[in-house]
Design an enzyme around this catalytic site. Structure first.
Site, PDB file in Angstrom:
ATOM      1  N   ARG A  34       0.826  -1.223   0.000  1.00 36.72           N
ATOM      2  CA  ARG A  34       0.000   0.000   0.000  1.00 36.72           C
ATOM      3  C   ARG A  34       0.854   1.265   0.000  1.00 36.72           C
ATOM      4  NH1 ARG A  34      -3.871   2.824   4.145  1.00 36.72           N
ATOM      5  NH2 ARG A  34      -5.720   3.298   2.885  1.00 36.72           N
ATOM      6  N   ILE A  60      -7.537   7.123  -1.142  1.00 31.81           N
ATOM      7  CA  ILE A  60      -7.323   5.683  -1.165  1.00 31.81           C
ATOM      8  C   ILE A  60      -8.168   5.131  -0.019  1.00 31.81           C
ATOM      9  CG2 ILE A  60      -5.216   5.972   0.237  1.00 31.81           C
ATOM     10  CD1 ILE A  60      -4.125   3.418  -1.006  1.00 31.81           C
ATOM     11  N   SER A  61      -9.024   4.183  -0.327  1.00 24.33           N
ATOM     12  CA  SER A  61     -10.037   3.744   0.642  1.00 24.33           C
ATOM     13  C   SER A  61      -9.432   3.018   1.846  1.00 24.33           C
ATOM     14  CB  SER A  61     -11.047   2.820  -0.036  1.00 24.33           C
ATOM     15  OG  SER A  61     -11.771   3.501  -1.023  1.00 24.33           O
ATOM     16  N   GLN A  62     -10.209   2.996   2.913  1.00 22.29           N
ATOM     17  CA  GLN A  62      -9.858   2.249   4.119  1.00 22.29           C
ATOM     18  C   GLN A  62      -9.660   0.779   3.753  1.00 22.29           C
ATOM     19  OE1 GLN A  62     -13.121   2.198   6.824  1.00 22.29           O
ATOM     20  NE2 GLN A  62     -12.111   0.899   8.342  1.00 22.29           N
ATOM     21  N   PRO A  63      -8.545   0.158   4.159  1.00 21.86           N
ATOM     22  CA  PRO A  63      -8.291  -1.242   3.796  1.00 21.86           C
ATOM     23  C   PRO A  63      -9.425  -2.195   4.143  1.00 21.86           C
ATOM     24  CG  PRO A  63      -6.293  -0.260   4.668  1.00 21.86           C
ATOM     25  CD  PRO A  63      -7.383   0.763   4.844  1.00 21.86           C
TER      26      PRO A  63
END
Length: 217
Positions: A34, A60-63
Protein backbone atom coordinates in the site's frame (compact mmCIF):
# COMPACT_ATOMS: atom_id res chain seq x y z
CA UNK A 1 8.56 -1.29 12.02
CA UNK A 2 9.16 -2.30 8.40
CA UNK A 3 6.34 -1.97 5.86
CA UNK A 4 6.22 -5.76 5.44
CA UNK A 5 5.62 -6.15 9.17
CA UNK A 6 3.06 -3.35 9.19
CA UNK A 7 1.21 -5.00 6.31
CA UNK A 8 1.02 -8.31 8.15
CA UNK A 9 -0.09 -6.60 11.35
CA UNK A 10 -2.84 -4.72 9.48
CA UNK A 11 -4.24 -7.98 8.13
CA UNK A 12 -4.01 -9.73 11.49
CA UNK A 13 -5.55 -6.89 13.53
CA UNK A 14 -7.90 -5.01 11.18
CA UNK A 15 -9.09 -7.55 8.63
CA UNK A 16 -9.26 -11.12 9.95
CA UNK A 17 -10.80 -10.27 13.39
CA UNK A 18 -13.52 -8.27 11.60
CA UNK A 19 -14.66 -11.18 9.48
CA UNK A 20 -12.44 -11.04 6.39
CA UNK A 21 -11.86 -14.77 5.96
CA UNK A 22 -11.60 -15.20 2.17
CA UNK A 23 -8.09 -16.61 1.84
CA UNK A 24 -7.59 -15.13 -1.63
CA UNK A 25 -8.39 -11.65 -0.29
CA UNK A 26 -6.11 -12.11 2.72
CA UNK A 27 -3.22 -13.23 0.53
CA UNK A 28 -3.70 -10.25 -1.78
CA UNK A 29 -3.58 -7.82 1.15
CA UNK A 30 -0.45 -9.50 2.50
CA UNK A 31 1.26 -9.05 -0.85
CA UNK A 32 0.28 -5.64 -2.25
CA UNK A 33 2.46 -2.78 -0.89
CA UNK A 34 0.00 0.00 0.00
CA UNK A 35 2.91 2.36 0.65
CA UNK A 36 3.68 2.36 -3.08
CA UNK A 37 0.32 3.96 -3.83
CA UNK A 38 0.49 7.00 -1.53
CA UNK A 39 2.60 10.15 -1.60
CA UNK A 40 5.67 10.55 0.59
CA UNK A 41 3.81 12.60 3.21
CA UNK A 42 1.39 9.72 3.90
CA UNK A 43 3.72 6.70 3.70
CA UNK A 44 4.11 6.39 7.47
CA UNK A 45 0.31 6.01 7.69
CA UNK A 46 0.09 3.42 4.88
CA UNK A 47 -1.13 0.58 7.10
CA UNK A 48 -3.46 2.46 9.37
CA UNK A 49 -7.05 1.42 8.73
CA UNK A 50 -8.43 4.65 7.33
CA UNK A 51 -8.61 6.52 3.99
CA UNK A 52 -5.73 8.72 2.85
CA UNK A 53 -5.75 11.66 0.44
CA UNK A 54 -4.41 11.04 -3.06
CA UNK A 55 -5.18 14.55 -4.33
CA UNK A 56 -7.93 15.83 -6.63
CA UNK A 57 -10.43 15.48 -3.72
CA UNK A 58 -10.03 11.69 -3.94
CA UNK A 59 -8.87 9.11 -1.39
CA UNK A 60 -7.32 5.68 -1.17
CA UNK A 61 -10.04 3.74 0.64
CA UNK A 62 -9.86 2.25 4.12
CA UNK A 63 -8.29 -1.24 3.80
CA UNK A 64 -11.10 -2.97 5.70
CA UNK A 65 -13.77 -1.54 3.39
CA UNK A 66 -11.83 -2.62 0.30
CA UNK A 67 -11.41 -6.11 1.75
CA UNK A 68 -15.10 -6.28 2.65
CA UNK A 69 -16.22 -5.22 -0.83
CA UNK A 70 -13.93 -7.75 -2.47
CA UNK A 71 -15.12 -10.51 -0.15
CA UNK A 72 -18.81 -9.73 -0.68
CA UNK A 73 -18.64 -10.17 -4.45
CA UNK A 74 -16.61 -13.41 -4.12
CA UNK A 75 -13.98 -12.83 -6.80
CA UNK A 76 -12.71 -15.96 -8.54
CA UNK A 77 -9.49 -16.64 -10.42
CA UNK A 78 -11.40 -16.92 -13.70
CA UNK A 79 -13.31 -13.63 -13.29
CA UNK A 80 -13.19 -10.58 -15.48
CA UNK A 81 -13.70 -7.66 -13.08
CA UNK A 82 -14.74 -4.12 -13.95
CA UNK A 83 -13.53 -1.48 -11.49
CA UNK A 84 -15.13 1.96 -11.50
CA UNK A 85 -12.67 4.45 -10.03
CA UNK A 86 -9.02 3.48 -10.41
CA UNK A 87 -7.82 6.18 -8.06
CA UNK A 88 -4.23 5.50 -7.07
CA UNK A 89 -4.45 1.87 -8.23
CA UNK A 90 -4.24 0.11 -4.85
CA UNK A 91 -7.58 -1.67 -5.12
CA UNK A 92 -6.77 -2.38 -8.78
CA UNK A 93 -3.66 -4.27 -7.70
CA UNK A 94 -5.59 -6.25 -5.09
CA UNK A 95 -8.17 -7.24 -7.68
CA UNK A 96 -5.43 -8.19 -10.15
CA UNK A 97 -3.92 -10.55 -7.57
CA UNK A 98 -7.09 -12.65 -7.70
CA UNK A 99 -9.00 -12.11 -10.95
CA UNK A 100 -7.98 -13.27 -14.40
CA UNK A 101 -8.36 -9.74 -15.79
CA UNK A 102 -9.19 -6.31 -14.37
CA UNK A 103 -10.73 -3.52 -16.45
CA UNK A 104 -10.45 -0.21 -14.63
CA UNK A 105 -11.90 3.22 -15.45
CA UNK A 106 -10.84 6.59 -14.01
CA UNK A 107 -12.17 10.00 -14.99
CA UNK A 108 -9.14 11.98 -13.71
CA UNK A 109 -6.34 11.55 -16.22
CA UNK A 110 -3.52 12.48 -13.85
CA UNK A 111 -4.59 9.79 -11.37
CA UNK A 112 -4.83 7.14 -14.07
CA UNK A 113 -1.40 7.96 -15.47
CA UNK A 114 0.14 7.72 -11.99
CA UNK A 115 -1.70 4.49 -11.14
CA UNK A 116 -0.73 2.92 -14.45
CA UNK A 117 2.94 3.74 -13.83
CA UNK A 118 2.88 2.26 -10.32
CA UNK A 119 1.10 -0.91 -11.46
CA UNK A 120 3.52 -1.34 -14.35
CA UNK A 121 6.46 -1.00 -11.96
CA UNK A 122 4.88 -3.73 -9.82
CA UNK A 123 4.75 -5.89 -12.98
CA UNK A 124 1.01 -6.41 -13.31
CA UNK A 125 0.09 -7.57 -16.81
CA UNK A 126 -3.61 -8.43 -16.44
CA UNK A 127 -4.99 -4.88 -16.10
CA UNK A 128 -6.67 -2.80 -18.82
CA UNK A 129 -7.10 0.96 -18.37
CA UNK A 130 -9.57 3.55 -19.57
CA UNK A 131 -9.93 7.29 -19.01
CA UNK A 132 -13.57 8.35 -19.03
CA UNK A 133 -16.96 8.33 -17.36
CA UNK A 134 -17.15 5.19 -15.24
CA UNK A 135 -20.94 5.45 -15.06
CA UNK A 136 -21.07 4.34 -18.69
CA UNK A 137 -18.88 1.31 -18.13
CA UNK A 138 -16.54 -0.34 -20.62
CA UNK A 139 -17.96 0.94 -23.92
CA UNK A 140 -16.14 1.75 -27.18
CA UNK A 141 -12.91 0.57 -25.61
CA UNK A 142 -10.27 -2.03 -26.32
CA UNK A 143 -10.18 -4.86 -25.54
CA UNK A 144 -13.85 -5.18 -26.60
CA UNK A 145 -15.50 -6.77 -23.54
CA UNK A 146 -19.25 -6.32 -23.12
CA UNK A 147 -19.95 -8.30 -19.93
CA UNK A 148 -18.17 -8.83 -16.63
CA UNK A 149 -18.35 -11.44 -13.90
CA UNK A 150 -17.98 -8.85 -11.16
CA UNK A 151 -18.23 -5.05 -10.97
CA UNK A 152 -16.92 -2.96 -8.09
CA UNK A 153 -17.85 0.72 -7.84
CA UNK A 154 -15.42 2.72 -5.72
CA UNK A 155 -17.45 5.92 -5.37
CA UNK A 156 -20.88 6.84 -4.02
CA UNK A 157 -23.77 6.53 -6.45
CA UNK A 158 -27.20 8.10 -5.79
CA UNK A 159 -28.98 5.18 -7.49
CA UNK A 160 -28.39 1.80 -9.10
CA UNK A 161 -26.03 2.44 -12.07
CA UNK A 162 -28.20 0.87 -14.79
CA UNK A 163 -25.56 1.07 -17.53
CA UNK A 164 -23.22 -0.94 -15.33
CA UNK A 165 -25.90 -3.47 -14.44
CA UNK A 166 -26.42 -4.08 -18.16
CA UNK A 167 -22.74 -5.03 -18.42
CA UNK A 168 -22.95 -7.55 -15.58
CA UNK A 169 -23.14 -11.20 -16.60
CA UNK A 170 -25.98 -13.45 -15.52
CA UNK A 171 -25.03 -14.83 -12.07
CA UNK A 172 -22.60 -11.94 -11.69
CA UNK A 173 -22.35 -9.57 -8.72
CA UNK A 174 -21.90 -5.82 -8.53
CA UNK A 175 -21.16 -3.86 -5.35
CA UNK A 176 -22.04 -0.18 -5.04
CA UNK A 177 -21.84 2.36 -2.17
CA UNK A 178 -25.30 3.86 -2.73
CA UNK A 179 -27.08 6.74 -1.06
CA UNK A 180 -26.52 10.46 -0.54
CA UNK A 181 -23.25 12.24 -1.28
CA UNK A 182 -22.40 12.19 2.43
CA UNK A 183 -23.60 8.77 3.58
CA UNK A 184 -24.19 5.49 1.77
CA UNK A 185 -24.88 1.80 2.24
CA UNK A 186 -22.92 -1.00 0.62
CA UNK A 187 -25.29 -2.80 -1.73
CA UNK A 188 -24.58 -6.00 -3.65
CA UNK A 189 -26.66 -6.60 -6.76
CA UNK A 190 -26.81 -10.23 -7.86
CA UNK A 191 -28.01 -10.59 -11.45
CA UNK A 192 -30.00 -13.76 -12.09
CA UNK A 193 -31.71 -14.92 -15.28
CA UNK A 194 -35.05 -13.27 -14.52
CA UNK A 195 -34.41 -10.97 -11.56
CA UNK A 196 -31.85 -8.91 -9.69
CA UNK A 197 -31.40 -9.67 -6.00
CA UNK A 198 -30.39 -6.86 -3.65
CA UNK A 199 -28.28 -7.45 -0.54
CA UNK A 200 -27.54 -4.70 2.01
CA UNK A 201 -24.29 -4.68 3.96
CA UNK A 202 -24.16 -1.64 6.20
CA UNK A 203 -23.21 2.02 6.14
CA UNK A 204 -20.14 3.58 4.58
CA UNK A 205 -18.77 6.90 3.31
CA UNK A 206 -17.19 7.28 -0.16
CA UNK A 207 -16.36 10.23 -2.38
CA UNK A 208 -19.17 10.93 -4.88
CA UNK A 209 -19.37 9.11 -8.19
CA UNK A 210 -19.19 11.74 -10.92
CA UNK A 211 -20.75 11.14 -14.30
CA UNK A 212 -23.88 10.45 -16.31
CA UNK A 213 -26.68 9.33 -14.02
CA UNK A 214 -24.67 10.08 -10.87
CA UNK A 215 -23.48 13.36 -9.35
CA UNK A 216 -22.41 16.45 -11.31
CA UNK A 217 -18.87 17.81 -11.08
Amino acid sequence: MRFDDQRKRMVETNLIPRGILDQKVIEAFLKVPRERFVSAQWKEFSYQDHPLSIGFKQTISQPYIVALMMSLIEIKETDKVLEIGTGCGYQTALLAEIAEEVFTIERIEELLISAKKTLKNLEYTNIHFKIGDGCLGWVNTLPPVSEFDKIIVSAASPDLPKALLSQLKINGKMIVPQGSSSRQELIVYEKLENEVLTHYHGGCVFVPLIGEGAWDN
